[in-house]
Design an enzyme around this catalytic site. Structure first.
Site, PDB file in Angstrom:
ATOM      1  N   CYS A  66      -8.974 -19.811  -3.981  1.00 48.98           N
ATOM      2  CA  CYS A  66      -8.731 -19.130  -2.713  1.00 48.98           C
ATOM      3  C   CYS A  66      -9.879 -19.515  -1.785  1.00 48.98           C
ATOM      4  CB  CYS A  66      -8.727 -17.619  -2.926  1.00 48.98           C
ATOM      5  SG  CYS A  66     -10.301 -17.045  -3.574  1.00 48.98           S
ATOM      6  N   CYS A 157     -17.491 -12.556  -0.663  1.00 50.05           N
ATOM      7  CA  CYS A 157     -16.284 -12.825   0.120  1.00 50.05           C
ATOM      8  C   CYS A 157     -16.107 -11.733   1.183  1.00 50.05           C
ATOM      9  CB  CYS A 157     -15.082 -12.834  -0.812  1.00 50.05           C
ATOM     10  SG  CYS A 157     -13.542 -13.026   0.084  1.00 50.05           S
ATOM     11  N   GLU A 187     -17.342  -6.764  -9.313  1.00 51.02           N
ATOM     12  CA  GLU A 187     -16.983  -6.396  -7.936  1.00 51.02           C
ATOM     13  C   GLU A 187     -16.936  -4.876  -7.784  1.00 51.02           C
ATOM     14  OE1 GLU A 187     -13.396  -8.224  -6.188  1.00 51.02           O
ATOM     15  OE2 GLU A 187     -13.161  -6.347  -5.093  1.00 51.02           O
ATOM     16  N   THR A 250     -10.454  -6.143  -5.248  1.00 48.71           N
ATOM     17  CA  THR A 250      -9.522  -6.977  -4.472  1.00 48.71           C
ATOM     18  C   THR A 250      -8.522  -7.740  -5.338  1.00 48.71           C
ATOM     19  OG1 THR A 250     -11.185  -8.699  -4.500  1.00 48.71           O
ATOM     20  CG2 THR A 250     -11.073  -7.359  -2.519  1.00 48.71           C
TER      21      THR A 250
HETATM   22  S1  SF4 Z   1     -11.387 -11.231  -2.324  1.00 52.20           S
HETATM   23 FE1  SF4 Z   1     -11.568 -12.553  -4.114  1.00 52.20          FE
HETATM   24  S2  SF4 Z   1      -9.526 -13.453  -4.387  1.00 52.20           S
HETATM   25 FE2  SF4 Z   1      -9.637 -12.625  -2.286  1.00 52.20          FE
HETATM   26  S3  SF4 Z   1     -10.242 -14.370  -0.979  1.00 52.20           S
HETATM   27 FE3  SF4 Z   1     -12.088 -13.242  -1.590  1.00 52.20          FE
HETATM   28  S4  SF4 Z   1     -12.830 -14.277  -3.430  1.00 52.20           S
HETATM   29 FE4  SF4 Z   1     -10.702 -14.884  -3.127  1.00 52.20          FE
END
Ligand code: SF4
Length: 402
Positions: A66, A157, A187, A250
């Site tokens: 991703c 992220c 996370e 997430t």
């Molecule tokens: S939250 Fe996790 S799965 Fe979603 S874009 Fe970010 S790194 Fe990728």
């Protein structure tokens, strides 16, 4: 601790970096050669279908890296270029993929050692560079590193940061954050460190237990024993479930997060009435697009006729496990593997079951013409997917020649 104020002051520090270092182009070329694949591109170009001899591959229409993961890996590579001689640490796996983590080790990026389940930050010295992975780090870890005078490269992220902002809002409004996630996933550990009061529910079953307690009361000791590792310190279910807000890891199953949100909404409506709902329930959409797209593509793929599924991703990758769940629910023979080495030459495969156990299955590749569905989690490079598909072609060909 005022986590919001700490985060704000950290972001203004000259030791804090979250935008890369201007080496994007060189790094992009390096990443392309290390992680991308011609075969996978060819399969994408042929509408995600590909046939060689008696094997047809059907690839999910959304799979693999991703953008959050690509961004984190690129930033780690840039960090190495930008600080060629400094000691670089990473607080955890950058993403849940063994080959990417191994590559970082080869680049002399070291992982903070863990002793008795705790990270040993004493090894990190002032001036060292420390990378925070894509799924973030707890506010306490950030504080330790900041106090030590480390240079922090934050690859968290933005979707994960969005969840942190959500739990900050809950805290400000004195809502308890109900976090749909795994209490020991990095996370969720990070997210809960930004929350005020919180309770982590793993699935619908646990959510139902909690709403039943909200509506009917229950055995407080039993409740606390059940959630001992999954709630904030001093949590009291008789007081702290009067105002709740929803947040999530997430990478959980999107449908399940939504159902849990609706369940709590209905529960608070029932208990306090529709006029009072906003005083007792808050929900913001924090499901990541990439997770959602991969899950949707998997739901489409399992509708097609496939003889078996290969789900590729790290064994500790939550989003990959959820893809596997979708195949298992449809009763499709499905194998979750993390690298090509799990496929042995004599028609044996070592794979991870949903329970977490590793299992060896014999004769997993049926004879004759077969259709193999393939997908991969958000931390899996295309190169790994290519190696696995090539191995299947090779095995089937060797069987055909016998
Ligand atoms: S939250 Fe996790 S799965 Fe979603 S874009 Fe970010 S790194 Fe990728």
């Amino acid at each position: 601790m005022d986590t919001k104020a700490f985060k704000r002051s950290l972001q203004h520090s000259e030791n804090y970096h979250r935008r890369g270092f201007g080496h994007q182009e060189e790094v992009a070329t390096q990443l392309k050669s290390e992680y991308q694949s011609h075969l996978i591109q060819e399969i994408r170009n042929s509408n995600y279908n590909f046939q060689r001899d008696n094997v047809t591959i059907r690839l999910a229409q959304a799979f693999g890296f991703c953008w959050g993961v690509e961004r984190a890996v690129a930033m780690a590579y840039e960090t190495r270029q930008h600080f060629p001689t400094e000691q670089i640490w990473i607080t955890n796996e950058i993403i849940h993929n063994p080959s990417v983590n191994q590559r970082l080790r080869e680049m002399q990026v070291k992982f903070i050692p863990v002793t008795d389940g705790n990270k040993d930050f004493s090894i990190v010295e002032s001036g060292d560079v420390v990378i925070l992975p894509a799924f973030g780090a707890s506010v306490q870890e950030m504080q330790i590193l900041n106090d030590k005078g480390c240079k922090i490269v934050d690859t968290t992220c933005p979707w994960v940061s969005k969840v942190w902002n959500t739990v900050e809002k809950h805290k400000k409004g004195e809502f308890t954050s109900i976090i749909h996630g795994k209490y020991n996933h990095e996370e969720t550990v990070a997210t809960s460190s930004f929350a005020g009061k919180y309770l982590i529910v793993l699935n619908m079953h646990q959510a139902e237990y909690v709403v039943n307690y909200i509506l009917n009361g229950g055995d407080k000791h039993e409740f606390m024993a059940k959630f001992a590792k999954a709630c904030s310190s001093g949590f009291d279910p008789d007081i702290d479930l009067e105002r709740v807000g929803i947040a999530n890891q997430t990478t959980m199953l999107k449908g399940e997060t939504e159902e849990i949100g609706k369940l709590f909404e209905r529960t608070m409506m029932k208990k306090y009435g529709p006029q009072e709902l906003n005083q007792h329930f808050q929900s913001f959409n924090t499901i990541c697009d990439a997770t959602q797209e991969r899950q949707d593509a998997m739901f489409e793929l399992v509708e097609e006729k496939v003889d078996l599924m290969i789900v590729i991703g790290g064994f500790n990758s939550s989003n990959t496990t959820h893809l596997q769940e979708i195949a298992v629910e449809r009763k499709i023979p499905s194998y979750h593997i993390d690298c090509v080495e799990r496929i042995k030459s004599n028609n044996m495969i070592e794979h991870r079951e949903l329970t977490g156990e590793l299992k060896i299955t014999e004769n997993w590749l049926p004879e004759g013409e077969i259709v193999v569905g393939v997908t991969s989690g958000a931390s899996t490079p295309d190169k790994v997917v290519e190696e696995i598909i090539e191995k299947i072609f090779e095995l089937k060909q060797s069987v055909a020649m016998v």
